[in-house]
Write an enzyme that holds these catalytic residues in place. Sequence first.
Site, PDB file in Angstrom:
ATOM      1  N   ARG A   7       0.860  -1.273   0.035  1.00 35.91           N
ATOM      2  CA  ARG A   7      -0.192  -0.109   0.004  1.00 35.91           C
ATOM      3  C   ARG A   7       1.118   1.231  -0.120  1.00 35.91           C
ATOM      4  O   ARG A   7       1.885   1.016   0.320  1.00 35.91           O
ATOM      5  CB  ARG A   7      -0.912   0.265   1.280  1.00 35.91           C
ATOM      6  CG  ARG A   7      -0.238   0.294   2.633  1.00 35.91           C
ATOM      7  CD  ARG A   7      -1.022   0.437   3.756  1.00 35.91           C
ATOM      8  NE  ARG A   7      -0.223   0.869   4.809  1.00 35.91           N
ATOM      9  CZ  ARG A   7      -0.880   1.461   6.025  1.00 35.91           C
ATOM     10  NH1 ARG A   7      -2.046   2.011   5.896  1.00 35.91           N
ATOM     11  NH2 ARG A   7      -0.123   1.648   6.996  1.00 35.91           N
ATOM     12  N   GLU A  51      -3.289   7.829   5.851  1.00 34.80           N
ATOM     13  CA  GLU A  51      -1.789   7.956   6.504  1.00 34.80           C
ATOM     14  C   GLU A  51      -0.822   8.399   5.546  1.00 34.80           C
ATOM     15  O   GLU A  51       0.193   7.686   5.194  1.00 34.80           O
ATOM     16  CB  GLU A  51      -1.341   6.559   7.086  1.00 34.80           C
ATOM     17  CG  GLU A  51      -2.355   6.070   8.314  1.00 34.80           C
ATOM     18  CD  GLU A  51      -2.226   4.941   8.894  1.00 34.80           C
ATOM     19  OE1 GLU A  51      -2.495   4.597   9.797  1.00 34.80           O
ATOM     20  OE2 GLU A  51      -1.464   3.989   8.229  1.00 34.80           O
ATOM     21  N   CYS A  82      10.176  10.150  -3.175  1.00 34.54           N
ATOM     22  CA  CYS A  82      10.446   9.503  -4.360  1.00 34.54           C
ATOM     23  C   CYS A  82      11.515  10.174  -4.928  1.00 34.54           C
ATOM     24  O   CYS A  82      11.720  11.300  -4.996  1.00 34.54           O
ATOM     25  CB  CYS A  82       9.229   9.378  -5.342  1.00 34.54           C
ATOM     26  SG  CYS A  82       9.756   8.503  -7.014  1.00 34.54           S
ATOM     27  N   CYS A  91      12.765   9.514  -8.378  1.00 40.01           N
ATOM     28  CA  CYS A  91      12.690   9.264  -9.754  1.00 40.01           C
ATOM     29  C   CYS A  91      13.115  10.658 -10.237  1.00 40.01           C
ATOM     30  O   CYS A  91      13.054  11.622 -10.030  1.00 40.01           O
ATOM     31  CB  CYS A  91      11.331   8.898  -9.913  1.00 40.01           C
ATOM     32  SG  CYS A  91      10.195   9.973 -10.048  1.00 40.01           S
ATOM     33  N   GLU A 116      -8.140   6.174  14.496  1.00 38.26           N
ATOM     34  CA  GLU A 116      -7.600   4.730  14.568  1.00 38.26           C
ATOM     35  C   GLU A 116      -6.976   4.403  15.786  1.00 38.26           C
ATOM     36  O   GLU A 116      -5.980   5.309  15.954  1.00 38.26           O
ATOM     37  CB  GLU A 116      -6.902   4.195  13.357  1.00 38.26           C
ATOM     38  CG  GLU A 116      -7.352   4.101  11.965  1.00 38.26           C
ATOM     39  CD  GLU A 116      -6.498   3.644  10.965  1.00 38.26           C
ATOM     40  OE1 GLU A 116      -5.506   2.960  11.144  1.00 38.26           O
ATOM     41  OE2 GLU A 116      -6.600   3.914   9.756  1.00 38.26           O
ATOM     42  N   GLU A 156      -2.702  -7.825   7.498  1.00 46.34           N
ATOM     43  CA  GLU A 156      -3.234  -7.315   8.956  1.00 46.34           C
ATOM     44  C   GLU A 156      -4.037  -8.192   9.361  1.00 46.34           C
ATOM     45  O   GLU A 156      -4.860  -7.607  10.366  1.00 46.34           O
ATOM     46  CB  GLU A 156      -3.517  -6.077   8.768  1.00 46.34           C
ATOM     47  CG  GLU A 156      -2.770  -4.897   8.325  1.00 46.34           C
ATOM     48  CD  GLU A 156      -3.215  -3.444   8.382  1.00 46.34           C
ATOM     49  OE1 GLU A 156      -2.678  -2.847   9.119  1.00 46.34           O
ATOM     50  OE2 GLU A 156      -4.101  -3.241   7.685  1.00 46.34           O
ATOM     51  N   LYS A 157      -4.124  -9.395   9.143  1.00 45.15           N
ATOM     52  CA  LYS A 157      -5.033 -10.547   9.706  1.00 45.15           C
ATOM     53  C   LYS A 157      -4.852 -10.741  11.198  1.00 45.15           C
ATOM     54  O   LYS A 157      -5.629 -11.335  11.994  1.00 45.15           O
ATOM     55  CB  LYS A 157      -5.020 -11.883   8.901  1.00 45.15           C
ATOM     56  CG  LYS A 157      -3.446 -12.373   8.766  1.00 45.15           C
ATOM     57  CD  LYS A 157      -3.607 -13.714   8.109  1.00 45.15           C
ATOM     58  CE  LYS A 157      -2.429 -14.380   7.685  1.00 45.15           C
ATOM     59  NZ  LYS A 157      -1.619 -13.521   6.759  1.00 45.15           N
ATOM     60  N   HIS A 188      -3.958  -8.395  13.382  1.00 46.91           N
ATOM     61  CA  HIS A 188      -4.193  -6.827  14.000  1.00 46.91           C
ATOM     62  C   HIS A 188      -5.488  -6.925  14.741  1.00 46.91           C
ATOM     63  O   HIS A 188      -6.607  -7.544  14.126  1.00 46.91           O
ATOM     64  CB  HIS A 188      -4.218  -5.848  12.889  1.00 46.91           C
ATOM     65  CG  HIS A 188      -4.248  -4.384  13.509  1.00 46.91           C
ATOM     66  ND1 HIS A 188      -5.137  -3.939  14.224  1.00 46.91           N
ATOM     67  CD2 HIS A 188      -3.093  -3.374  13.470  1.00 46.91           C
ATOM     68  CE1 HIS A 188      -5.024  -2.894  14.615  1.00 46.91           C
ATOM     69  NE2 HIS A 188      -3.719  -2.316  14.100  1.00 46.91           N
TER      70      HIS A 188
END
Length: 665
Positions: free
Chosen positions: A106, A145, A153, A155, A304, A352-353, A355
């Site tokens: 992500r 976030e 970056c 590039c 969050e 994130e299983k 979490h």
Amino acid sequence: MARLAYGGDYNPEQWPEEVWQEDVRLMREAGVTMVSVGIFAWSKLEPEPGRYDFGWLDRLLDLLHEHGIRADLGTPTVVPPAWFYAAHPEALPVSREGVRYGFGSRGAICHSSAAYRAAAARITERLAERYGRHPALALWHVHNEYGVPVGACYCEASAEEFRDWLRARHGTLDALNAAWGTAFWGQTYGDWAHVDAPRLTPTVANPAQQLDYARFTDETVRGNFTAERDILHRLSPGVPVTTNFMTALSQCDSMDYWAWGREVDLVTNDHYLITDGRRTHVNLAMAADLTRSVAGGAPWLLLEHSTSGVNWQRRNPAKAPGQMARNSLAHVARGSEGALFFQWRQSRYGAEKFHSAMLPHAGTDSRVWREVVGLGADIAALAEVAGTRTVADAAVLWDWQSWWAQKLEWRPSQDHDARERADSWYEALFDRHLTVDFARPEADLSAYPLVVVPALYLTTEAAGRNLRAYVEAGGTLLVSYFSGVVDEHDTVHPGPVPGALRDVLGLTVEEFAPLLDGERVRLDGPEAPALTGDLWTEVVVPRGAEPVWTYADGPAAGRPAVTRHALGAGTAWYVSTRLGPAELGAVLAAAAQDTGLPDRAELPHDVEVVRRAGEQGAYLFVINHSGAEAKVPLDVPGTELLTGERAIGRLSVPPGAVRVLREES
């Protein structure tokens, strides 16, 4: 919203639609009032270029509205679909080492990519046109976030945009060369085309160039946010737009949140406990105070945090019974308009299983679920607190750009960590039961009897003048070592250190004398307890300041270690070595005698006492992080909102519990 928000990230695209009915039923049982949706759903909303599928989101938002649950609707621009990267591989970011990242995580975005900007604008426009007036919509949530896990970056497109940014900032090559000090090591530029991003070099790259690139990156990323925000404002007028910050995580400090806070309609924050052996509730309090300060003191929203353990640290312990409620209500005490989690239903697959979530793998027959339901009832009971503001006692100066400069290479001691100093000073203030606002170095500080400067390596001349005026007007200033050293270009101020703070502190530093690993120094004072410092010392020369503690040994033996300078109606203190939180408390106790701040020594250790106040009244939050009952003296009687009990004289708070007193005027 008319009440405090409660809920979390909801990702129904991970589940068959028959699960949705169960979800909303359980949300109502838990007291959920708002969920964040659509944040990672770009590939489901636009499965092919230009082909949109909004049917599932239509049904979802209608279902939420039917059950009285509001939506924080995301623009899914944090994860463009695989088809986008197949067409535009150049939109994947490049590391400083020249490695292009791949798809499959992500936030893998080059924020200078024209293709990304165009695609992000299109999906944002479609969402705003379709849902901008949906009755479930409470808030727009842009991206997710920013800066995590990639901000900068390197590039070619980023380098070209950096050159344009430099032209706008510096005007001419002569001005650029002067600001960057390119005469050093023969780096002088004669053509804009020769200026590059600060890619990996054989040894240390120009620090002023690196600092400007950090500023450029922050402004570029923020520009992409404001582009989406402006679309939403135009097509969905009246609905506030935000993006979730991560203000106090040291891993996420590439954004200058003072600047970001001015661009959002509502400041929101994500906070997760860093379980590194420190007192996690202290870091939580600091994060909440900092977020409120970024919001200018206005109410903000915790968007969050976790119900229990996270999944991304080396070790991820579960929260103890009752800790989730303490964590959540501590944020509310310090200004949040509610408490939301990542996430609602725990994922069965993906990164994130493991979490934690509001609805865990263990289901409703679990401690976490029972605590989620209980917290929902508590949040509902505190509805009248909404809109009040947290009352602060002191200020701490906080500057992201100074940190960017401080973290660059080749300093007198690479072990010196500006963030560690901020944490330690905050902990000392926390243990004196002082509620803290954070402030920019150039901000109006007149409301605070005490201002603490943990580490301000980069200090502008304007900041120096501001701090002098604050002290002359009667304030008490407390400054830590290696502050006031360089200007905004990372150039040492003319004359002896501490340049911009020399006059207000009434001293100069002849030489930095950092200590080797394991070395300690003793500080003695005629009327003060002996202290022990480590890591850093300085050869301090008083120029009006008086020594309070003196080095008894070490490279600066016999020289002042902690000084006090009377200036105008106020005083300025300087601490030239690293002290731990407990010993900083001794310095704070001495400096506090100049401030008139109340002595709260009778309050129990690890018990937070924080006040929120507004037109509807004042509310005293007492959060007991200790294992013993806390008895907190009260100035006025009141009614405790979570139990309904009346309290006079003192408030008793069981171990690990929270109490919120509506004070009687």
